[in-house]
Every structure is written in C-alpha cells, then in structure tokens.
Design an enzyme around this catalytic site. Sequence first.
Site, PDB file in Angstrom:
ATOM      1  N   GLN A 273      13.083 -12.791 -13.356  1.00 35.57           N
ATOM      2  CA  GLN A 273      11.748 -12.751 -12.746  1.00 35.57           C
ATOM      3  C   GLN A 273      11.374 -14.112 -12.177  1.00 35.57           C
ATOM      4  O   GLN A 273      10.784 -14.206 -11.100  1.00 35.57           O
ATOM      5  CB  GLN A 273      10.723 -12.334 -13.806  1.00 35.57           C
ATOM      6  N   HIS A 276      12.327 -15.202  -8.528  1.00 33.36           N
ATOM      7  CA  HIS A 276      11.658 -14.569  -7.397  1.00 33.36           C
ATOM      8  C   HIS A 276      10.953 -15.589  -6.511  1.00 33.36           C
ATOM      9  O   HIS A 276      11.059 -15.562  -5.295  1.00 33.36           O
ATOM     10  CB  HIS A 276      10.611 -13.556  -7.893  1.00 33.36           C
ATOM     11  N   GLU A 342       2.634  -7.021 -14.391  1.00 33.30           N
ATOM     12  CA  GLU A 342       3.284  -6.199 -13.369  1.00 33.30           C
ATOM     13  C   GLU A 342       4.453  -5.420 -13.976  1.00 33.30           C
ATOM     14  O   GLU A 342       4.583  -4.209 -13.790  1.00 33.30           O
ATOM     15  CB  GLU A 342       3.779  -7.090 -12.231  1.00 33.30           C
ATOM     16  N   HIS A 343       5.329  -6.124 -14.681  1.00 28.31           N
ATOM     17  CA  HIS A 343       6.467  -5.510 -15.366  1.00 28.31           C
ATOM     18  C   HIS A 343       6.314  -5.745 -16.861  1.00 28.31           C
ATOM     19  O   HIS A 343       6.095  -6.878 -17.288  1.00 28.31           O
ATOM     20  CB  HIS A 343       7.792  -6.126 -14.917  1.00 28.31           C
ATOM     21  N   ASP A 376      14.123  -2.654 -10.082  1.00 28.56           N
ATOM     22  CA  ASP A 376      14.106  -3.323  -8.779  1.00 28.56           C
ATOM     23  C   ASP A 376      15.055  -2.652  -7.803  1.00 28.56           C
ATOM     24  O   ASP A 376      14.788  -2.575  -6.607  1.00 28.56           O
ATOM     25  CB  ASP A 376      14.527  -4.794  -8.930  1.00 28.56           C
ATOM     26  N   HIS A 436     -32.952  17.799   2.371  1.00 24.26           N
ATOM     27  CA  HIS A 436     -31.876  18.474   1.644  1.00 24.26           C
ATOM     28  C   HIS A 436     -32.386  19.780   1.030  1.00 24.26           C
ATOM     29  O   HIS A 436     -31.713  20.832   1.099  1.00 24.26           O
ATOM     30  CB  HIS A 436     -31.342  17.582   0.520  1.00 24.26           C
TER      31      HIS A 436
END
Length: 445
Positions: A273, A276, A342-343, A376, A436
């Site tokens: 990770q 990245h 995220e993960h 991934d 209405h």
Amino acid sequence: MLTRRTPQEVQLEIKDPVDPTALSQAKAILDELKSNTVSTQSLTSTACSPDALLSIAKRLGDIPSDNDTYIVSPSQCQTAFDSLSEVEKKSLLNIHHRVKVFAEAQRSSVVDMEVDIPGGKAGQSVSPCRAAGCYAPGGRYPLPSSVIMTVVTARAAGCPYVILASPKPAPITLAAAHVAKADVVLCVGGAQAIGSMAYGVSAKLSNDGNEVIIPEVPPCDVIVGPGNKWVTAAKSIVNGYCGIDMLAGPSEVLVIADKTADARIVAADLIAQAEHDVVARAILVSDDEGVISEVDKEVTSQVEALPEPNRSTAMEALKQSFSILCKDIDECIAMSDKLAPEHLEIQTANSQEVANRCANYGGLFIGTNCAEVLGDYGAGPNHTLPTGGTGRYTGGLSVFNFLRIRTWMRIDNKEDCQEMVEDSVRMARLEGLEGHARAAEKRRL
C-alpha cells in the site's frame, strides 16, 4: 518504521480531498474548454471545440506538439493487445472475466418491481446511464487494472456508450481498453480529460467538411475512476453537471492482526500500500506487542529490498503510517471502525468472526490468504474504493454508479384511493400548502 500510537491518540481526520491550488488550475482549464464550444454533429446541444482540447492537451504535455488527434483508434488498441505475450494476454483476460462476472451478478441483484397501492400500482424501474466516462491514471505507473474496473463495470451496468481517458497510455493500458471494449479512448489526462467527458467534444471535420478527422465525444452522464489532484478537483467542479463516483483522497490500508498473524505477510501488505504514493498510509492494529515489533522489523528489511522508485515512495509514505497497540480485539475493531479505512485486512485466528463485527471500510479482505493486492488485480469486487473515512457512509465503485433506479405510480381505481386522497388533503393543510390540498381535492369522488 511504523510510528507507535495509543488508541487515545488516534482520531478520524476528515480532510478535504480537493487541493485548493489544483482546484483553481482545474477551473481555469474547464473554463477554457467551455468558452470554446461549437455545435455537435449528432446532438442538439453544443460541446467543447476539438481544437481547444487539442491545444490544451499539447500545452500540458498529454500529446506531442505535432500530433493532430487525442483519440486512440480501436486498431491501435488491438495492436497493443496483440503485442502482449500469451501469458500476459491470459492474465488480462482472466482479470476481465472475474470482474465481469462479479459486476454482472451485482446488476442482476437489483430489478424492476411493483407493489399494490390504494387504487393502483407503484414500482421502480432500473436502467443504465446513456454514456459513462472512465478515467485511468497514467502517471508513475500505468494502471490497466483501473481500465478493467471502470469500463467493464459500466458495460455490465448496460451503458451503451463508454469513454476511457488516460494520459500517455502505455501499451498494456490500450490492451486493457481493447479487452474491456471501450468505445472511445482519449489520450488526455487531468482536468482536461474530465472536462472533455463531462461537456463532450464535437467532431473535427476536414477542411472541405466532408470527412470526420476526429469523432465526436458525447457528454457523459457519470464519470468514474481514480486520478491525481487535478482529476479530483475537476470532478468536484463537474459534480452536479454529471454524476461522479467519489472524491478520493490518498490510498490507505489497515490490518487487524493478532498473535497468529504472519509478520512477513503483514509487512508485505503494508508496504504494497505504501508504494502507491508518498501520501499513502499503512496502519497496523494489534492486541499483541510482539506482533507489532516483528512486523516493524519486517517492514524495515523488506522496504530496503524494494527497487527504486518504489523504495523511496514507500519510505516516504511510511513516515505517516503507524501502528496501534490495543488491549484486545474489541478495541482493535473499534479503532478500525473509527478510521473507516479504504482497505481493511483481517489477519486473526478467527478472521471471519472478527470481520463480521467490523462496520466501516471500503473493501474487506478476510484471512491471511486474502491479500488486498488480489482485490487490486481483479478477484471480482471493484478496487475503486472510498478513502479518508468516507467508508462510514458509502461503498466502492459498482454497477449502481451507472444505474438509475426510478420510481413510478399509477392510479387505476378512483374509488379505492379516496382515503389516500383525504390523507393528502389533510397533510397539505397541516404543512400550509393550500395549492397542494386543492390539487388533491380535485381527485375526490
């Protein structure tokens, strides 16, 4: 290498994913595109001028100054695929198949339906957007996996027209576009790519007006896919003009590990990770001091063995990564839910039981064998996931981003709906909306 933090020191930091400088620059590019519009060939509206997009793409280095197109032809994508080795082709096709199967199963999980209402029927219809725009990064590393994740998902949703944009696409990216069956491939990136997909680009004709040199790009109803800070900024601007998937921030992983975890595997996943981006974040949460120490040693030795530039990138990202020692697994779960990563990887003795108790995350990876990197690269579920704590209220990219679930109702029997009419009259007057109430009264027997 992982900074030690106590549970008390950890707080969810909600950060704006849109960089202010990038926002200003993206707005200038989008304004330039919008100020150069021409009539389209097949649509009733106007779209961005192809000459304006060409000018911006050349100025910002997307395409060479002597290039007269920003479109990659289908034959070029086919050639890129054909140039791959047989094993590379097989892997690309395998990934495509697994993502397609999962996305099609998602699509089949939501259907048209109807129920009885007083005097008639009400229901929902499920239909895809007409045109989908997909972005695949082309910066430090080519990301053909992002092509598969976005284009295949849009196709599975049923979108009849899918556009892909990727700056300076590598051959493997073009090969993925061929496999995923993108209708148009734009070799532009950044805000100009988002603008061209959001507003559309008219066709460019030859001087005599009889031949289309560059085909028309229709405006997209939704734009998805990860990108750099200019892509994120541009998506924030066009949001509302068209739909977007999310405004993603830096990528992140959180691993819950107990004493049974393999320190070598945990460290490898954290480093994967971290490589990245320099702003990525890797977090270890454990109830065992020994595991944290062993993982830290492994991270130190394994990151040193990475080639450049991966090593430098991961080293920088690890500066903002950290580990948390908790008193028990309950506190580990609480820490994870607070951060909503995220993960989220679960590497414990009873991984499924722990996973069942976790509430907030983008994507969940259960057990030692379930590496986040398998997600991934196309195990099936999408890898475009919410970051920065947004997993508390949303999920990752799916066919639902490209679908419109619309409701309808029909009254067939006026007599049977009278109680509903009276309820509407009464509620309208309680709200002070006399118009209405009178509209409902018109439906009285």
